[in-house]
Write an enzyme that holds these catalytic residues in place. Structure first.
Site, mmCIF file in Angstrom:
data_model
loop_
_atom_site.group_PDB
_atom_site.id
_atom_site.type_symbol
_atom_site.label_atom_id
_atom_site.label_comp_id
_atom_site.label_asym_id
_atom_site.label_seq_id
_atom_site.Cartn_x
_atom_site.Cartn_y
_atom_site.Cartn_z
ATOM 1 N N ARG A 235 0.846 -1.188 0.000
ATOM 2 C CA ARG A 235 0.000 0.000 0.000
ATOM 3 C C ARG A 235 0.877 1.231 0.000
ATOM 4 N NH1 ARG A 235 -3.250 -2.740 -1.778
ATOM 5 N NH2 ARG A 235 -5.358 -3.239 -1.012
ATOM 6 N N HIS A 283 -0.258 0.847 -10.106
ATOM 7 C CA HIS A 283 -1.003 -0.123 -9.310
ATOM 8 C C HIS A 283 -1.427 -1.294 -10.196
ATOM 9 C CE1 HIS A 283 -3.462 -0.423 -5.352
ATOM 10 N NE2 HIS A 283 -3.191 -1.626 -5.825
#
Length: 315
Positions: A235, A283
């Site tokens: 993250r 991502h």
């Protein structure tokens, strides 16, 4: 009694339906229509935070939120009633994320960021081509003999580690508690700072929690050798980005590869784009939940039978 399962159009509808179950597709980017609010199960994949918060507020008979993401922070933030079970997609992304992490590590070792810049400029990059010393002093150039730390050693780390060791690396895990997992020694996070000076690569696979925000800070970056690389496929908020940019600009570490950032999509004016020796991917590591249908069917069967579900998120 038949229960209704809402599945986002971002995942494929299952080929078969468990008994006493009805699947209904829905658009995860818009508020749920009134006629779907009595559904008992909500599948989640790619839903924006406002849509999830709206569902949490309006769904009247919800019993299970089945995520197809490994992380559950967005669902926890949404405010679902404490009586609603939230189950994560942990395990669905092990192979894709491990593959992407390995790609970024090899890209760092082979300095592909330098090669791509040279290609853009029509330059033959002699500094990374031709005859090269082996080993390359003061440069991370190979996994042969490399010392790799995987911080956040869970199922993804367990999947990644054998690929790294097959190419010659020594892998150490770091997690909340120390343990031995197969051939990998997992150290406690409290001992990580002492291990960093001996590390060539630090791979981060941390979740987003209050305890992990800014976990990679200036102190830990300063502990890494100057030739070390940082790879983050967990993250984005686990990295103190200003501290990372300062470390890269000051050549305190050799480079970093980020698949995740604190703000996503990364704004065009973010200084991260122009930070030297920084590889950014959008991502892209975990966008393929492998086995999502099997996990959903397993948890639905358990829900109907009153048995424990898999991957329950503690809140």
């Amino acid at each position: 009694m038949t229960i209704t399962v809402l599945l986002p159009t971002t995942v494929a509808m299952p080929d078969s339906t468990p008994a006493d179950t009805r699947y209904v597709p829905y658009d995860p980017y818009t508020p749920l229509p009134e006629e779907l609010l009595d559904a008992e199960v909500l599948g989640v994949w790619g839903n924006p935070d406002p849509q999830l918060a709206d569902a949490a507020r309006r769904m009247r008979k919800l019993r299970l939120v089945q995520l197809f993401s490994a992380g559950a922070d967005n669902a926890v933030r949404a405010g679902f009633d404490p009586g609603v079970v939230i189950a994560s997609g942990r395990g669905l992304h092990d192979r894709p994320v491990a593959e992407h992490a390995l790609t970024l590590v090899l890209a760092a070792a082979r300095r592909l960021h330098r090669a791509f810049a040279a290609q853009r400029d029509h330059e033959w990059a002699t500094d990374i081509g031709g005859l090269q010393p082996e080993p390359s002093p003061g440069v991370f150039s190979t996994l042969r003999g490399a010392r790799v730390v995987i911080w956040g050693f869970g199922s993804i780390g367990s999947t990644l580690a054998p690929h790294l060791t097959a190419l010659g690396a020594t892998v150490t895990g770091a997690a909340r508690s120390a343990r031995q997992e197969g051939q990998v020694t997992v150290i406690a996070e409290s001992d990580l700072l002492d291990r960093l000076p001996e590390s060539d690569v630090l791979i981060m696979i941390l979740p987003s929690t209050p305890a992990t925000r800014g976990a990679l800070d200036a102190e830990k970056l300063a502990a890494l050798p100057r030739h070390a690389w940082v790879v983050n496929v967990g993250r984005g908020d686990a990295v103190d980005e200003p501290a990372l940019m300062e470390a890269l600009r000051g050549k305190q570490i050799a480079g970093a590869a980020l698949d995740v950032t604190t703000i996503e999509p990364l704004p065009a004016d973010s200084p991260l784009w122009d930070t030297p020796n920084l590889i950014i991917t959008p991502h892209a590591a975990g966008g393929r939940p492998l086995g999502a249908q099997d996990l959903l069917a397993e948890n639905l069967t358990a829900l109907l039978a009153g048995r424990p579900l898999r991957n329950i998120v503690e809140r």
